[in-house]
Design an enzyme around this catalytic site. Structure first.
Site, PDB file in Angstrom:
ATOM      1  N   SER A   1      31.556  31.873  48.350  1.00  9.91           N
ATOM      2  CA  SER A   1      32.993  32.134  48.400  1.00  9.91           C
ATOM      3  C   SER A   1      33.550  31.408  49.621  1.00  9.91           C
ATOM      4  O   SER A   1      32.861  30.567  50.196  1.00  9.91           O
ATOM      5  CB  SER A   1      33.265  33.633  48.409  1.00  9.91           C
ATOM      6  OG  SER A   1      33.036  34.145  49.679  1.00  9.91           O
TER       7      SER A   1
ATOM      8  N   GLU B   1      46.546  46.396  47.659  1.00  7.61           N
ATOM      9  CA  GLU B   1      46.364  47.847  47.787  1.00  7.61           C
ATOM     10  C   GLU B   1      44.893  48.167  48.089  1.00  7.61           C
ATOM     11  O   GLU B   1      44.570  48.986  48.938  1.00  7.61           O
ATOM     12  CB  GLU B   1      46.739  48.544  46.477  1.00  7.61           C
ATOM     13  CG  GLU B   1      48.189  48.457  46.108  1.00  7.61           C
ATOM     14  CD  GLU B   1      48.435  49.075  44.746  1.00  7.61           C
ATOM     15  OE1 GLU B   1      49.120  50.099  44.698  1.00  7.61           O
ATOM     16  OE2 GLU B   1      47.926  48.555  43.748  1.00  7.61           O
TER      17      GLU B   1
ATOM     18  N   LYS C   1      44.834  26.549  45.998  1.00  3.53           N
ATOM     19  CA  LYS C   1      43.864  27.577  45.630  1.00  3.53           C
ATOM     20  C   LYS C   1      44.429  28.414  44.497  1.00  3.53           C
ATOM     21  O   LYS C   1      45.374  29.180  44.671  1.00  3.53           O
ATOM     22  CB  LYS C   1      43.552  28.469  46.822  1.00  3.53           C
ATOM     23  CG  LYS C   1      42.419  29.430  46.557  1.00  3.53           C
ATOM     24  CD  LYS C   1      41.998  30.125  47.843  1.00  3.53           C
ATOM     25  CE  LYS C   1      40.809  31.028  47.628  1.00  3.53           C
ATOM     26  NZ  LYS C   1      41.063  32.123  46.710  1.00  3.53           N
TER      27      LYS C   1
ATOM     28  N   CYS D   1      57.011  69.024  28.833  1.00  4.18           N
ATOM     29  CA  CYS D   1      56.960  70.178  27.927  1.00  4.18           C
ATOM     30  C   CYS D   1      56.582  71.481  28.633  1.00  4.18           C
ATOM     31  O   CYS D   1      56.467  72.520  27.976  1.00  4.18           O
ATOM     32  CB  CYS D   1      55.986  69.915  26.774  1.00  4.18           C
ATOM     33  SG  CYS D   1      54.257  69.901  27.290  1.00  4.18           S
TER      34      CYS D   1
ATOM     35  N   LYS E   1      38.821  21.146  52.732  1.00  3.74           N
ATOM     36  CA  LYS E   1      37.397  20.819  52.767  1.00  3.74           C
ATOM     37  C   LYS E   1      37.158  19.594  53.633  1.00  3.74           C
ATOM     38  O   LYS E   1      37.955  18.648  53.601  1.00  3.74           O
ATOM     39  CB  LYS E   1      36.882  20.544  51.350  1.00  3.74           C
ATOM     40  CG  LYS E   1      36.875  21.781  50.471  1.00  3.74           C
ATOM     41  CD  LYS E   1      36.463  21.503  49.042  1.00  3.74           C
ATOM     42  CE  LYS E   1      36.607  22.792  48.223  1.00  3.74           C
ATOM     43  NZ  LYS E   1      36.511  22.559  46.782  1.00  3.74           N
TER      44      LYS E   1
HETATM   45  S1  IVH Z   1      35.283  25.862  46.872  1.00  3.29           S
HETATM   46  C1  IVH Z   1      31.056  25.817  47.223  1.00  3.29           C
HETATM   47  N1  IVH Z   1      37.587  25.082  45.939  1.00  3.29           N
HETATM   48  O1  IVH Z   1      38.313  30.686  45.749  1.00  3.29           O
HETATM   49  C2  IVH Z   1      32.265  26.187  46.495  1.00  3.29           C
HETATM   50  N2  IVH Z   1      37.039  27.376  45.723  1.00  3.29           N
HETATM   51  O2  IVH Z   1      38.140  32.748  47.744  1.00  3.29           O
HETATM   52  C3  IVH Z   1      33.055  27.205  47.224  1.00  3.29           C
HETATM   53  N3  IVH Z   1      38.723  28.690  44.544  1.00  3.29           N
HETATM   54  O3  IVH Z   1      35.028  31.663  44.988  1.00  3.29           O
HETATM   55  C4  IVH Z   1      34.416  27.371  46.708  1.00  3.29           C
HETATM   56  N4  IVH Z   1      40.134  27.055  44.177  1.00  3.29           N
HETATM   57  O4  IVH Z   1      36.556  30.892  43.052  1.00  3.29           O
HETATM   58  C5  IVH Z   1      36.767  26.127  46.117  1.00  3.29           C
HETATM   59  N5  IVH Z   1      39.552  24.218  45.125  1.00  3.29           N
HETATM   60  C6  IVH Z   1      38.751  25.254  45.297  1.00  3.29           C
HETATM   61  C7  IVH Z   1      39.078  26.545  44.842  1.00  3.29           C
HETATM   62  C8  IVH Z   1      38.185  27.585  45.081  1.00  3.29           C
HETATM   63  C9  IVH Z   1      39.905  28.332  43.998  1.00  3.29           C
HETATM   64  C10 IVH Z   1      38.174  30.051  44.510  1.00  3.29           C
HETATM   65  C11 IVH Z   1      36.706  30.104  44.206  1.00  3.29           C
HETATM   66  C12 IVH Z   1      36.078  30.828  45.348  1.00  3.29           C
HETATM   67  C13 IVH Z   1      37.243  31.577  45.881  1.00  3.29           C
HETATM   68  C14 IVH Z   1      37.050  31.987  47.321  1.00  3.29           C
END
Ligand code: IVH
Length: 679
Positions: free
Chosen positions: A83, A36, A117, A414, A292
């Site tokens: 992030s 939202e 995630k 009411c 990653k």
């Molecule tokens: S890596 C350098 N790995 O997602 C570190 N983030 O939407 C950067 N998150 O702020 C983040 N699982 O809070 C990373 N396996 C994961 C994650 C993860 C959840 C969160 C984290 C980040 C957010 C971004």
């Protein structure tokens, strides 16, 4: 839209977004779901982009991140907390990979990791010489809040690392989350308590982390998963992200257990669809997969975009389930505080495996900002897979028959005029005798987190009100099985059980009663703080705003609500009635251990004039004495009221001191008046 209309719309969107920001960051009570919020935010961004003359520096679109809450201490992260960029499709993921390869051709042969995630709250833990020194929330990425004490209550957060091979100073990044089962449980409790449900597990985790009382954080049973190391002094032996995860486990952290290593992007693609089909069966809320680049030297080389997002990682997000249906009507529910809550009546539609026929609309401003009209086709999502939310209308499906919802000027329960206090988003019915409020108030009073009266559900309460047996909560304590069996669906046994459950609630701690009274802004955690600080209802009622707002975790807004509540003679009279019914108006541990009756054992017999036996017991206990049922050699004093029983003879035989009510009062040095209950 005319220029004036656009300016007006921008103003409204900013207001609603600012209110949502405040609810989220300052009050820990998220108002809007992510979906939202994002939609309104994007509309504002688009309008500002196409009308740059209307863009002002104070627009919420111009603010980066969120300010840390004032109540918590700030913590500047040693390295900014990054992030992630998002990819919403496979193509976007490929575009990300190709861009990286253009920047560094070695990435073409790199392997990748995937982790699910988790939808929680990002935290950073600072370890020095292997010991946890600080734990902080993300805040705006640069400055977060120091929540060390709270984080230490989480079993997955190691206080001391195992092994020796750690950088002497480092920050561990991870996600704190609430398992779905706990989340559902928490929301059930909130619902029973009449509190608005938490929109999703992430909000719940973030709010729990920012509790001012670590006991509250512990009660939320949070978990943590680690996913990143920032070495600041000393280096990391791991050369790949996959090795980092192994290393984290060796140190004593938990990592996301479904993580995988993939030789190439084709494997990544397969894994993403696997995870997508697993999503609904995971024990935690997940909103995607984090991909990653595995080798750390390549990560370093790719670096960070705009100081915010690493190029070497991306989140592949899954779209939430969306359904389209008709908004049939907007109805108003009157809450116990008198707040008028608008909600949407929807044509039933299947959404993520359940049928949805209603959704919350939050408040007047949100209804206007969403611009949903009765008769509209609307998009509905389920936030955090739990609460249905109306995202917005499909404007091009309008045929002109849609009606704008007019917020009522009188209470639907009411018919008395309603008020919107300045600086508040809610409209309130201010009639304390409003049947809608009274009903919700009793439901709240009987709920599990309050007086926990088993068997007194919403339907029964409705019955008692309709039969005129109950006008306020103090009347519950007067109910007899004989009265109840007159009502429908009450058998002798259930009537007796209910009366017994009501009786048992008299012994609930002060915090539960305080919470149950439904004082505005006094949620469970605040009630615990107040009860702990003052120990007695009397003490709290006598306190002024300054004293109350000086308690850590209780701000001026709460203090004012509390003093206002106690300032109302009707409320004082209610407390007197509750006291007269024998409710504990003090915390058991508020006993004055050095009180006038310290160490003395009392026995009560016969009835008293100015207090019930139960109250006499409370007073004696508060003064440090003990009350037992029968006369024994250890009894010091017998208090004999009217028509004393055999206990009087027993006491005489043993030569035990016998006093009357007046003498008891003298010893307690109480200044009770006959109708003043236990105060
Ligand atoms: S890596 C350098 N790995 O997602 C570190 N983030 O939407 C950067 N998150 O702020 C983040 N699982 O809070 C990373 N396996 C994961 C994650 C993860 C959840 C969160 C984290 C980040 C957010 C971004």
């Amino acid at each position: 839209m005319s220029h004036g209309e656009i300016a007006e719309r921008i103003r409204l969107l900013r207001k609603v977004i600012q209110e949502a920001n405040q609810a989220y960051y300052e009050l820990d009570e998220p108002e809007l779901s992510d979906a939202e919020y994002d939609r309104l935010f994007r509309e504002l961004q688009d309008l500002e982009a196409s009308h740059p003359n209307l863009l002002t520096p104070d627009s919420p679109t111009q603010r980066v991140g969120s300010a840390p809450a004032e109540a918590l201490h700030k913590h500047t992260h040693l390295r900014p907390m990054l992030s992630l960029a998002n990819a919403f499709s496979h193509d976007e993921l490929m575009a990300w990979a190709e861009r990286n390869i253009r920047l560094n051709p070695d990435v073409a042969t790199a392997d990748y990791t995937t982790e699910i995630k988790i939808d929680g709250a990002a935290v950073s833990l600072t370890y020095e010489e292997g010991k946890l020194v600080t734990g902080a929330s993300r805040g705006n990425g640069v400055v977060g809040e120091n929540v060390t004490t709270n984080l230490k209550t989480i079993e997955d957060v190691p206080l001391v690392l195992r092994g020796e091979s750690y950088p002497t100073l480092m920050e561990i990044r991870g996600e704190v989350y609430i398992p779905l089962e706990t989340f559902v449980h928490l929301n059930r409790e909130r619902e029973e308590a009449g509190d608005p449900p938490l929109a999703n597990p992430r909000n719940a985790a973030a709010g729990s982390l920012r509790q001012l009382d670590p006991a509250m954080t512990r009660a939320r049973r949070l978990r943590m998963l680690a996913f990143h190391v920032e070495p600041l002094r000393g280096s990391l032996a791991a050369t790949t992200h996959h090795e980092v995860l192994t290393q984290l486990v060796q140190w004593g952290f938990r990592v996301e257990s479904h993580h995988r290593l993939h030789a190439n992007l084709e494997e990544v693609r397969k894994r993403i669809s696997e995870v997508e089909s697993m999503l609904s069966s995971l024990p935690f809320a997940a909103d995607g997969v984090v991909i990653k680049v595995n080798p750390r030297n390549l990560q370093e080389d790719l670096g960070v975009v705009g100081g915010r997002e690493p190029r070497w990682a991306i989140a592949r997000k899954f779209a939430p389930d969306v359904a389209i249906t008709r908004l049939l009507d907007v109805k108003i529910n009157v809450g116990r505080t008198g707040a008028l809550n608008p909600w949407a009546v929807l044509e039933p539609v299947e959404l993520g495996g359940v049928t949805v026929s209603s959704a919350t609309l939050h408040n007047q401003d949100v209804v206007s900002a969403k611009d949903v009209r009765i008769g509209d086709w609307v998009e509905v999502v389920r936030a955090g897979e739990v609460i249905p939310q109306v995202l917005g209308p499909l404007r091009d499906r309008r045929d002109g028959s849609e009606r704008i919802f007019e917020f009522p000027r009188v209470c639907p329960a009411c018919s008395m005029p309603v008020e919107r206090p300045p600086d508040e988003v809610m409209v309130y019915c201010v009639n304390p005798r409003c049947p809608g409020r009274i009903y919700e108030g009793i439901v709240h009073f009987a709920s599990r987190s309050a007086m926990d009266i088993r068997g007194l559900g919403a339907e029964r309460i409705r019955q008692l009100l309709d039969a005129g047996l109950v006008k306020d909560v103090s009347d519950l304590y007067r109910l007899t099985p004989a009265q109840l069996v007159q009502l429908e669906r009450f058998a002798e046994l259930s009537a007796e059980q209910l009366v017994a459950a009501i009786e048992a609630s008299k012994n609930r701690p002060l915090s539960c009663l305080l919470f149950g009274l439904g004082i505005r802004h006094v949620g469970k955690s605040v009630a615990v703080l107040l009860a702990r600080h003052f120990g007695t209802m009397e003490g709290l009622g006598a306190a002024n705003r300054e004293t109350i707002s000086a308690i850590p975790g209780v701000g001026p807004v709460i203090a004012e609500a509390v003093t206002d509540w106690f300032g109302d003679p009707d409320h004082r009279a209610l407390l007197t009635r509750l006291g007269a019914q024998g409710l504990l108006l003090s915390e058991p541990d508020a006993v004055e251990r050095d009180g006038a009756l310290k160490g003395k054992t009392y026995v009560l017999t016969g009835s008293m004039e100015t207090m019930t036996r139960d109250q006499a017991r409370q007073h004696i206990e508060r003064a440090g004495g003990r009350v037992v049922g029968g006369v024994t050699g250890k009894t010091d004093t017998l208090v004999a009221g009217h028509d004393p029983g055999s206990k009087l003879d027993a006491a005489r035989k043993r030569g035990i001191e016998i006093i009357d009510e007046a003498e008891l009062r003298r010893r307690l040095a109480l200044t009770l008046t006959t109708d003043d209950g236990a105060r």
